[in-house]
Design an enzyme around this catalytic site. Sequence first.
Site, short mmCIF file in Angstrom:
data_model
loop_
_atom_site.label_atom_id
_atom_site.label_comp_id
_atom_site.label_asym_id
_atom_site.label_seq_id
_atom_site.Cartn_x
_atom_site.Cartn_y
_atom_site.Cartn_z
N LYS A 1 90.94 96.74 -0.37
CA LYS A 1 91.58 97.80 -0.84
C LYS A 1 92.37 98.65 0.46
CE LYS A 1 88.26 99.95 -3.31
NZ LYS A 1 88.21 101.11 -3.03
N ARG B 1 77.01 93.59 11.11
CA ARG B 1 76.51 94.68 10.92
C ARG B 1 75.55 94.82 9.60
NH1 ARG B 1 82.06 98.10 10.36
NH2 ARG B 1 82.33 96.63 8.51
N ARG C 1 81.68 88.42 8.64
CA ARG C 1 82.31 89.20 9.55
C ARG C 1 81.23 89.36 10.70
NH1 ARG C 1 85.11 94.10 6.81
NH2 ARG C 1 82.92 94.84 6.50
N ARG D 1 84.98 107.08 -8.76
CA ARG D 1 84.08 105.94 -8.78
C ARG D 1 83.50 105.61 -10.02
NH1 ARG D 1 82.99 104.20 -3.74
NH2 ARG D 1 83.61 105.33 -1.93
N ARG E 1 75.70 96.41 -2.73
CA ARG E 1 76.92 97.23 -2.94
C ARG E 1 77.72 96.52 -4.24
NH1 ARG E 1 79.76 96.56 2.15
NH2 ARG E 1 81.20 98.01 1.51
#
Length: 210
Positions: free
Chosen positions: A13, A156, A123, A88, A167
């Site tokens: 996004k 991370r 990542r 949200r 999440r």
Amino acid sequence: MNLILLGAPGAGKGTQAEVICKALNIPAISTGNILREAIKNQTPLGMEAKTYMDGGKLVPDEIVINILKERLQADDCKNGFILDGFPRTVPQAEALDQMNVRIDRVVDIEVADEKITARLSGRRVCESCGASYHTQYKPSKVEGVCDACGGKTVQRKDDHPDTVKERLRVYHEQTEPLIDYYTKAGKLVVVEGQEEVADTTALTLKAVEA
């Protein structure tokens, strides 16, 4: 044009918001940014929000929405804005409606959970300079070593597969109902996330400008 961007964490996004900003010359507004700005400027609402944040508590919807409404009255929002990360939940969307914040279109960027998990969990970020890599799409020349500065590249905590799955679970539970909410309002446009960011961007701009 007043827009809302929806999409699961990792759907890209932020990148799409930047592109739309430049194409339409309108600001992208996120909850975190407006809260930090209100606190920095020491507005009454900002100071009220700070008391919650300093105590490690969530800032109540009413305060966030009032800060948002103040932000939307700024000159740079006269031609429109993009809300990224707000609302949200359905109650937040209802509160926006009750406060007469006009939304013209809601763009939902859809990417399968498996692809998001692979995208985020692969990542790697350099501890020293912050350069970003991906084990599959953009690996460093030497595994675990940054091409730019020779620093150590790490995963991370937010990108750990278990964290990503949690999440996504929260997104499906709390935010996904907004898809139905804005579909019923006749404002939702779905963009299927593509492998190449540029392809997703082209579809997003087409959805916005249609």
